[in-house]
Design a protein around this motif. Structure first.
Motif, PDB file in Angstrom:
ATOM      1  N   GLN A 146      45.959  17.776  69.889  1.00 37.23           N
ATOM      2  CA  GLN A 146      47.012  17.104  70.646  1.00 37.23           C
ATOM      3  C   GLN A 146      48.025  16.539  69.648  1.00 37.23           C
ATOM      4  O   GLN A 146      47.686  15.672  68.836  1.00 37.23           O
ATOM      5  N   MET A 147      49.236  17.045  69.694  1.00 42.78           N
ATOM      6  CA  MET A 147      50.227  16.660  68.693  1.00 42.78           C
ATOM      7  C   MET A 147      50.597  15.184  68.771  1.00 42.78           C
ATOM      8  O   MET A 147      51.025  14.595  67.788  1.00 42.78           O
ATOM      9  N   ASN A 148      50.450  14.577  69.957  1.00 39.51           N
ATOM     10  CA  ASN A 148      50.759  13.148  70.068  1.00 39.51           C
ATOM     11  C   ASN A 148      49.599  12.275  69.585  1.00 39.51           C
ATOM     12  O   ASN A 148      49.707  11.060  69.556  1.00 39.51           O
ATOM     13  N   ASP A 149      48.497  12.898  69.219  1.00 38.12           N
ATOM     14  CA  ASP A 149      47.347  12.171  68.667  1.00 38.12           C
ATOM     15  C   ASP A 149      46.628  13.092  67.690  1.00 38.12           C
ATOM     16  O   ASP A 149      45.438  13.361  67.805  1.00 38.12           O
ATOM     17  N   LEU A 150      47.399  13.567  66.710  1.00 36.07           N
ATOM     18  CA  LEU A 150      46.925  14.611  65.806  1.00 36.07           C
ATOM     19  C   LEU A 150      45.702  14.175  65.012  1.00 36.07           C
ATOM     20  O   LEU A 150      44.732  14.933  64.880  1.00 36.07           O
ATOM     21  N   ILE A 151      45.739  12.968  64.471  1.00 33.00           N
ATOM     22  CA  ILE A 151      44.652  12.523  63.599  1.00 33.00           C
ATOM     23  C   ILE A 151      43.333  12.467  64.356  1.00 33.00           C
ATOM     24  O   ILE A 151      42.295  12.926  63.857  1.00 33.00           O
ATOM     25  N   LEU A 193      41.989  15.924  64.691  1.00 33.71           N
ATOM     26  CA  LEU A 193      41.448  16.459  63.448  1.00 33.71           C
ATOM     27  C   LEU A 193      40.098  15.829  63.105  1.00 33.71           C
ATOM     28  O   LEU A 193      39.193  16.499  62.605  1.00 33.71           O
ATOM     29  N   VAL A 194      39.975  14.517  63.364  1.00 34.26           N
ATOM     30  CA  VAL A 194      38.701  13.837  63.122  1.00 34.26           C
ATOM     31  C   VAL A 194      37.620  14.385  64.049  1.00 34.26           C
ATOM     32  O   VAL A 194      36.466  14.591  63.640  1.00 34.26           O
ATOM     33  N   GLU A 195      37.975  14.649  65.309  1.00 31.73           N
ATOM     34  CA  GLU A 195      37.012  15.207  66.258  1.00 31.73           C
ATOM     35  C   GLU A 195      36.500  16.572  65.783  1.00 31.73           C
ATOM     36  O   GLU A 195      35.318  16.882  65.914  1.00 31.73           O
ATOM     37  N   LEU A 196      37.393  17.387  65.217  1.00 37.23           N
ATOM     38  CA  LEU A 196      36.977  18.696  64.721  1.00 37.23           C
ATOM     39  C   LEU A 196      35.992  18.559  63.557  1.00 37.23           C
ATOM     40  O   LEU A 196      35.093  19.390  63.389  1.00 37.23           O
ATOM     41  N   PRO A 240      47.903   7.093  57.484  1.00 36.28           N
ATOM     42  CA  PRO A 240      46.515   7.504  57.715  1.00 36.28           C
ATOM     43  C   PRO A 240      46.118   8.873  57.197  1.00 36.28           C
ATOM     44  O   PRO A 240      44.949   9.128  56.951  1.00 36.28           O
ATOM     45  N   MET A 241      47.076   9.788  57.049  1.00 32.90           N
ATOM     46  CA  MET A 241      46.686  11.139  56.653  1.00 32.90           C
ATOM     47  C   MET A 241      47.258  11.566  55.312  1.00 32.90           C
ATOM     48  O   MET A 241      47.042  12.679  54.864  1.00 32.90           O
ATOM     49  N   SER A 242      47.950  10.665  54.639  1.00 30.56           N
ATOM     50  CA  SER A 242      48.550  10.977  53.354  1.00 30.56           C
ATOM     51  C   SER A 242      49.513  12.163  53.507  1.00 30.56           C
ATOM     52  O   SER A 242      49.598  12.784  54.565  1.00 30.56           O
ATOM     53  N   GLY A 259      50.667   9.601  63.377  1.00 31.82           N
ATOM     54  CA  GLY A 259      50.859  10.918  62.798  1.00 31.82           C
ATOM     55  C   GLY A 259      50.775  10.754  61.300  1.00 31.82           C
ATOM     56  O   GLY A 259      49.757  10.356  60.764  1.00 31.82           O
ATOM     57  N   LEU A 260      51.863  11.064  60.585  1.00 37.93           N
ATOM     58  CA  LEU A 260      51.889  10.764  59.155  1.00 37.93           C
ATOM     59  C   LEU A 260      51.747   9.265  58.958  1.00 37.93           C
ATOM     60  O   LEU A 260      51.103   8.792  58.035  1.00 37.93           O
TER      61      LEU A 260
END
Length: 432
Positions: A47-52, A55-58, A305-307, A417-418
Motif C-alpha cells: 500500500q503506497m500510502n503505508d509503504l513501510i 514492507l515490514v509485513e513482508l 524511517p526507511m533511510s 514514507g521516506l
C-alpha cells in the motif's frame, strides 16, 4: 478470445516473469521474496500510502532480508537491528553506495552529499566536515549561537500571549537559522520576508535556494564546481531545517500527550539549571531523564524511517547470498528503532528505553535515528545540541498545554514514507 489465445497469453506471461526475475539472478543469487510481475514488480503487493508497514509485513514471511522488485529493478530490503548492523556497520564499505531514489534524483542527478556516490561523495563529505568545523561545528562558539537562537525562539513564542499557536514555523525557523549562521554568517528575523521565502522553498523541497561555497573552474575533473556545491548546500539546508524542526514538532506533540513526562523534565530543569540562566551542553550529563526523553522522542518519532536507499559497491557474499555490485539496498531503519529485542515497549513512548536501573542515561545500540555506518548523518552532533538546548530552553520558560484532552491526542504519524510527518496541531505556551 478462444482458449488457445488465453493459453498463449498465460504462457507468454509465465516466460516473461521467469526471464524478468532471472535477469539479475544471473549476476548473483538474491534472497527470496514475493513473486514479481513483469514491469510493475512487487508494487501491487504494498500500500503506497503505508509503504513501510507493508514492507515490514513482508519481512514476517520472507525474513529480515528479502528481495523486492521496484518495477524491473530488484531491491534487497533489510529489517531489524542485527541485519542492519551487519550491513551498515560491519560491512560499511560494501554497503556505502547510494541507491536509486527517483523522487529526488531527477533534481540531484547523483550529486551532493546525500545522493552522491563514489569518489565524488567521499571528497564532498570530507570537505563538508572540514568546512563545517571551520565554521564552528563542535565548538563552544556554535553552542553560544544555538543558545542565542533559543532565546529568539522563546521571544517569538511569547508573542502568542498563551493563545493557541501552530509551532511549525517557529521550530523550522530556529533550526534553519543555525544553518544560516554557519553558511552565511548571520541569522534572519523570523518575520523577514526573504527568510520566510527560504523556508517556503525548503518546506516544498528541492528548490533553488543557496549560494556557492567554492569552485575550481579551471579543473574540469574537479568535484568542487557550482552544480555540486549548489546541491550540497541544498542538502545541508534541508537536513538542518526539516529534521530538527520536525523532531521538535513531534516532541512537543508527545509532551501534550504525556504531561507526566513533561512535568518530570521541567522538575529536572528547575533542579539542575534553575530559572536564572540559559541551559548549556554542560548540563546535559547532569540531566539523565531529559536526555532519555530527547532520545526517546527521536526513536519514537522516527523522522526518517526507511533511510535513503543504498547500493552494493562491489560483489559480496552476505548471509549466504551473492549480492552483485550496483544492487539496490533498502535499509528499514525503523525496524532497528522498533526492534522488540532491543526495546521492551517499542510501539509505546517510554523514556526508560534509555535509562538504566539506577535512573542514569544509557545508550542503546539499536538507536539509528541518524542512520549508521559510512552514510551516518554528518550533522548528528549539531542536531543533538540543537534539540537539547531548544527543548530545555522552551520548557524552562514555557509550559505547553493541549487544546483537547491528552487521551484524545493522536501521536501516530500523519503520513509515513521516506519521512514520518507528525499530525498538525496547535498548543498554548503558558509562561511559567
Amino acid at each position: 478470445m478462444d482458449l488457445s489465445g488465453v493459453l498463449c497469453l498465460i504462457l507468454i506471461f509465465i516466460i516473461t516473469s521467469i526471464l524478468f526475475r532471472s535477469r539479475w539472478k544471473v549476476r548473483g543469487r538474491l534472497p527470496p521474496g514475493p513473486m514479481p510481475l513483469p514491469f510493475i514488480g512487487n508494487m501491487h503487493q504494498v500500500q503506497m500510502n503505508d509503504l513501510i508497514k507493508s514492507l515490514v509485513e513482508l519481512s514476517k514471511k520472507y525474513g529480515p532480508m528479502y528481495t523486492f522488485y521496484l518495477g524491473s529493478r530488484p531491491t534487497v530490503v533489510m529489517c531489524g537491528y542485527e541485519i542492519l548492523k551487519e550491513a551498515l556497520i560491519d560491512h560499511a564499505e560494501e554497503f556505502s553506495g547510494r541507491g536509486e531514489f527517483p523522487a529526488v534524483q531527477q533534481y540531484s542527478k547523483g550529486n551532493g552529499i546525500v545522493y552522491g556516490t563514489g569518489e565524488r561523495w567521499r571528497q564532498l563529505r570530507r570537505f563538508a566536515i572540514h568546512t563545517l568545523k571551520n565554521f564552528g561545528m563542535g565548538k563552544r562558539s556554535l553552542e553560544e549561537r544555538v543558545k542565542e537562537e533559543a532565546q529568539y525562539l522563546i521571544a517569538e513564542f511569547r508573542k502568542s500571549d498563551g493563545k493557541p499557536l501552530d509551532p511549525t514555523f517557529g521550530f523550522s525557523s530556529a533550526g534553519s537559522n543555525i544553518i544560516c549562521s554557519l553558511v552565511f554568517g548571520d541569522r534572519f528575523d523570523y518575520r523577514d520576508e526573504e527568510f520566510m521565502n527560504l523556508l517556503y522553498l525548503i518546506n516544498n523541497s528541492w528548490h533553488l535556494m543557496s549560494s556557492t561555497w567554492g569552485q575550481e573552474k579551471k579543473n574540469p575533473n574537479s568535484h568542487f564546481n557550482y552544480e555540486t556545491m549548489l546541491k550540497t548546500t541544498v542538502n545541508v539546508f534541508f537536513a538542518g531545517t526539516e529534521t530538527v524542526g520536525s523532531t521538535l514538532r513531534y516532541g512537543f506533540l508527545i509532551m501534550l500527550k504525556h504531561p507526566e513526562v513533561r512535568e518530570k523534565v521541567q522538575e529536572e530543569i528547575d533542579r539542575v539549571i534553575g530559572r536564572d540562566r540559559s541551559p548549556c551542553m554542560d548540563d546535559r550529563s547532569k540531566m539523565p531523564y531529559t536526555e532519555a526523553v530527547i532520545y526517546e522522542i527521536q526513536r519514537y518519532a522516527d523522522i526518517v524511517p526507511m533511510s535513503v536507499p543504498h547500493t552494493v559497491t562491489r560483489d559480496i557474499t552476505f548471509h549466504g547470498y551473492d549480492l552483485p555490485e550496483g544492487l539496490n539496498i533498502m535499509p528499514l531503519i525503523c525496524t532497528s528503532q522498533y526492534d522488540s529485542t532491543k526495546f521492551k515497549n517499542p510501539h509505546s513512548f517510554d523514556p526508560t528505553h534509555f535509562l538504566d536501573a539506577n535512573g542514569l542515561f544509557k545508550k542503546n545500540e539499536a538507536f539509528m535515528a541518524f542512520s549508521a555506518g559510512k552514510r551516518i548523518c554528518l550533522g548528528e552532533g549539531l542536531a543533538q545540541m540543537e534539540l537539547f538546548i531548544f527543548f530545555t530552553t522552551i520548557l524552562q520558560n514555557l509550559t505547553p498545554e493541549p487544546l483537547v484532552d491528552p487521551k484524545d491526542i493522536d501521536i501516530t504519524p500523519e503520513s509515513s514514507g521516506l519521512g514520518n510527518i507528525p499530525r498538525p496541531y496547535k498548543m498554548c505556551l503558558v509562561p511559567r
